[in-house]
Design a protein around this motif. Structure first.
Motif, mmCIF file in Angstrom:
data_model
loop_
_atom_site.group_PDB
_atom_site.id
_atom_site.type_symbol
_atom_site.label_atom_id
_atom_site.label_comp_id
_atom_site.label_asym_id
_atom_site.label_seq_id
_atom_site.Cartn_x
_atom_site.Cartn_y
_atom_site.Cartn_z
ATOM 1 N N TYR A 287 -4.923 7.762 -5.814
ATOM 2 C CA TYR A 287 -4.035 6.107 -5.525
ATOM 3 C C TYR A 287 -3.781 4.798 -6.419
ATOM 4 O O TYR A 287 -3.560 4.307 -6.010
ATOM 5 N N SER A 288 -4.632 4.675 -7.332
ATOM 6 C CA SER A 288 -4.688 3.765 -8.151
ATOM 7 C C SER A 288 -5.236 3.696 -9.464
ATOM 8 O O SER A 288 -6.266 4.313 -9.650
ATOM 9 N N VAL A 289 -4.165 2.301 -10.478
ATOM 10 C CA VAL A 289 -4.393 2.744 -11.630
ATOM 11 C C VAL A 289 -5.082 1.336 -12.669
ATOM 12 O O VAL A 289 -4.742 0.387 -11.828
ATOM 13 N N PHE A 290 -6.071 1.476 -13.230
ATOM 14 C CA PHE A 290 -6.852 0.507 -13.684
ATOM 15 C C PHE A 290 -5.371 -0.426 -14.871
ATOM 16 O O PHE A 290 -4.945 0.049 -15.435
ATOM 17 N N ARG B 54 1.298 -1.160 0.285
ATOM 18 C CA ARG B 54 0.002 -0.088 -0.214
ATOM 19 C C ARG B 54 1.092 1.382 0.255
ATOM 20 O O ARG B 54 1.746 1.462 0.588
ATOM 21 N N LEU B 55 0.323 2.179 -0.855
ATOM 22 C CA LEU B 55 0.912 3.651 -0.725
ATOM 23 C C LEU B 55 0.927 4.250 1.287
ATOM 24 O O LEU B 55 -0.187 4.274 1.451
ATOM 25 N N MET C 146 -0.485 3.079 -7.831
ATOM 26 C CA MET C 146 -0.173 3.528 -8.459
ATOM 27 C C MET C 146 1.724 3.767 -8.156
ATOM 28 O O MET C 146 1.990 4.169 -9.253
ATOM 29 N N HIS C 147 1.775 3.534 -7.221
ATOM 30 C CA HIS C 147 3.364 3.674 -6.713
ATOM 31 C C HIS C 147 4.141 2.507 -7.312
ATOM 32 O O HIS C 147 5.112 1.854 -7.587
ATOM 33 N N LYS C 148 3.148 1.407 -7.918
ATOM 34 C CA LYS C 148 3.684 0.605 -8.705
ATOM 35 C C LYS C 148 3.397 0.901 -10.349
ATOM 36 O O LYS C 148 4.886 0.250 -10.762
ATOM 37 N N VAL C 149 3.751 2.116 -9.741
ATOM 38 C CA VAL C 149 3.712 1.841 -11.588
ATOM 39 C C VAL C 149 4.953 3.233 -12.162
ATOM 40 O O VAL C 149 4.889 3.988 -11.283
ATOM 41 N N PRO C 150 5.310 2.378 -13.059
ATOM 42 C CA PRO C 150 6.963 3.185 -13.553
ATOM 43 C C PRO C 150 6.579 5.288 -14.073
ATOM 44 O O PRO C 150 6.279 4.866 -14.887
ATOM 45 N N LYS C 151 7.580 5.809 -13.189
ATOM 46 C CA LYS C 151 7.360 6.872 -12.698
ATOM 47 C C LYS C 151 6.708 7.502 -12.639
ATOM 48 O O LYS C 151 5.507 8.066 -13.545
#
Length: 110
Positions: free
Chosen positions: A78-81, A22-23, A92-97
């Motif tokens: 805080y999250s993306v599909f 988690r963030l 969101m923090h697992k997406v590069p950049k």
């Protein structure tokens, strides 16, 4: 096994990922601040262009399509599909950049 040849996490399970699940609350607050900064820049640009009786198509489209930070749901902030993940969402923090890209729009229903 004890001694100099005992197992460590990288040796026993492969690559050890250091990204938490988690963030943290600090990462979340910085993410909200980033979103607000982008909203502020867009509003400043559009008001400055309006004073000069000009407009730019991309800024107008951004204002129409993208929600502002207060309108966004928490799951969108805080999250993306991601179609490869079990429940179609990843942090969101697992997406590069992830600090540099705007990920405001996600497919409806996910």
């Amino acid at each position: 096994m004890f001694g100099p040849f005992r197992l460590t996490n990288p040796l026993s399970g492969g690559l050890l990922w250091k990204i938490p699940f988690r963030l943290s609350r600090h990462q979340k607050s910085r993410q909200r601040l980033r979103l607000r900064h982008v909203d502020h820049v867009i509003s400043t640009l559009s008001s400055a262009l309006a004073k000069q009786a000009k407009s730019i198509r991309k800024i107008e489209r951004w204002k129409e399509v993208m929600p502002i930070e207060q309108e966004m749901l928490a799951k969108d902030k805080y999250s993306v599909f991601d179609r490869k993940v079990k429940r179609y969402r990843k942090g969101m923090h697992k997406v590069p950049k992830w600090t540099r890209v705007s990920q405001r729009l996600n497919p409806p229903g996910f």
